[in-house]
Design a protein around this motif. Structure first.
Motif, short mmCIF file in Angstrom:
data_model
loop_
_atom_site.label_atom_id
_atom_site.label_comp_id
_atom_site.label_asym_id
_atom_site.label_seq_id
_atom_site.Cartn_x
_atom_site.Cartn_y
_atom_site.Cartn_z
N ALA A 120 -50.51 22.89 26.64
CA ALA A 120 -49.89 23.16 25.34
C ALA A 120 -49.29 24.56 25.38
CB ALA A 120 -50.93 23.05 24.23
N SER B 120 -48.11 26.34 17.98
CA SER B 120 -47.28 26.67 19.13
C SER B 120 -46.10 27.54 18.72
CB SER B 120 -46.78 25.38 19.80
OG SER B 120 -47.88 24.61 20.26
N LEU C 137 -45.37 20.72 23.18
CA LEU C 137 -45.41 21.43 21.90
C LEU C 137 -46.42 20.71 21.02
CD1 LEU C 137 -44.06 23.71 20.22
CD2 LEU C 137 -42.52 21.98 19.32
N GLY D 42 -48.48 26.65 23.11
CA GLY D 42 -49.11 27.63 22.24
C GLY D 42 -50.36 28.22 22.86
N SER E 103 -47.26 31.01 18.17
CA SER E 103 -47.48 31.75 19.41
C SER E 103 -46.18 32.31 19.95
CB SER E 103 -48.13 30.83 20.46
OG SER E 103 -49.41 30.42 20.04
#
Length: 236
Positions: free
Chosen positions: A147, A63, A58, A149, A66
């Motif tokens: 990641a 994130s 994260l 996101g 998203s």
């Protein structure tokens, strides 16, 4: 029906559509964990093929955004049939019979093609793209940690693009039906279409040959399907 009554009907249908969209988005947000689990399955599949670890981090507030974007898009997707029904109920009254027939035939096909594009991306293009990108790494030294996101944005953007790209046969038929592009012209454009599909695959898909091939081959098939559907539609 007077102009004021038309406006009142439009307002009623818009309010009902907005209420359904909000309800669908709210339900999607409640089940956001399940949506994230479903969205990450292609990554886990790709990493299992490589025998690599499949982990996410994260990173930043983006994130979380998203995840919210994922829930909103899923909510819009599942509420879209009802919204289309409300829109059709308002618009159809002002169309001629043959126009209503065309819309009634095109709309379900368009929705089905969009779903097929999303399914193709989810089960084929995304996992193979991830596999191709990670396979170039020395996995004995590097763990492919993504990641969450960025990954969700990648999945959402590519899925929506594929849903739109799969509208190609329908667009070709539409241009034929309105008399702009006859089927013979599609035949003469076949070589240009092959080159254009390859260029589009190079621009839209991840930058590796496997992803480009997985993206370009269905486009070529879709063009041929659109060509033959246009031949059929021109005689219909």
């Amino acid at each position: 029906m007077t102009f004021v009554q038309h406006l009142d009907e439009l307002r009623t249908r818009l309010l009902r559509s907005i209420a359904v969209i909000l309800a669908a988005v709210l339900i999607s947000m409640i089940f956001y964990r399940d949506l994230v689990n479903i969205a990450t399955i292609p990554h886990y599949r790709a990493m299992s093929w490589l025998g690599a670890s499949a982990r996410f981090i994260l990173q930043g507030i983006g994130s979380v955004g998203s995840v919210m974007k994922l829930a909103i898009i899923v909510g819009f997707f599942f509420s879209s049939p009802y919204v289309a029904r409300e829109l059709w109920g308002f618009v159809s009254a002002g169309l001629y019979r043959n126009e209503r027939r065309y819309v009634a035939a095109f709309a379900p096909v368009s929705y089905l093609l969009f779903i097929l594009g999303c399914v193709f991306g989810y089960f084929l293009l995304i996992p193979y793209a991830l596999y191709a990108m990670v396979s170039f790494l020395p996995l004995e030294k590097i763990d492919p940690v993504l990641a969450i996101g960025e990954y969700l944005s990648f999945v959402l953007n590519l899925t929506i693009i594929l849903g739109l790209v799969f509208q190609l046969p329908l667009g070709m038929v539409f241009l034929t039906k309105i008399g702009l592009v006859p089927p013979d012209r599609y035949r003469s454009w076949r070589r240009h279409a092959i080159l254009g599909n390859i260029v589009l695959a190079a621009v839209v898909s991840p930058p590796d040959l496997l992803s480009m091939a997985v993206f370009a081959l269905p486009l070529l098939v879709l063009y041929e399907i659109g060509l033959w559907c246009s031949v059929w539609a021109s005689a219909w």
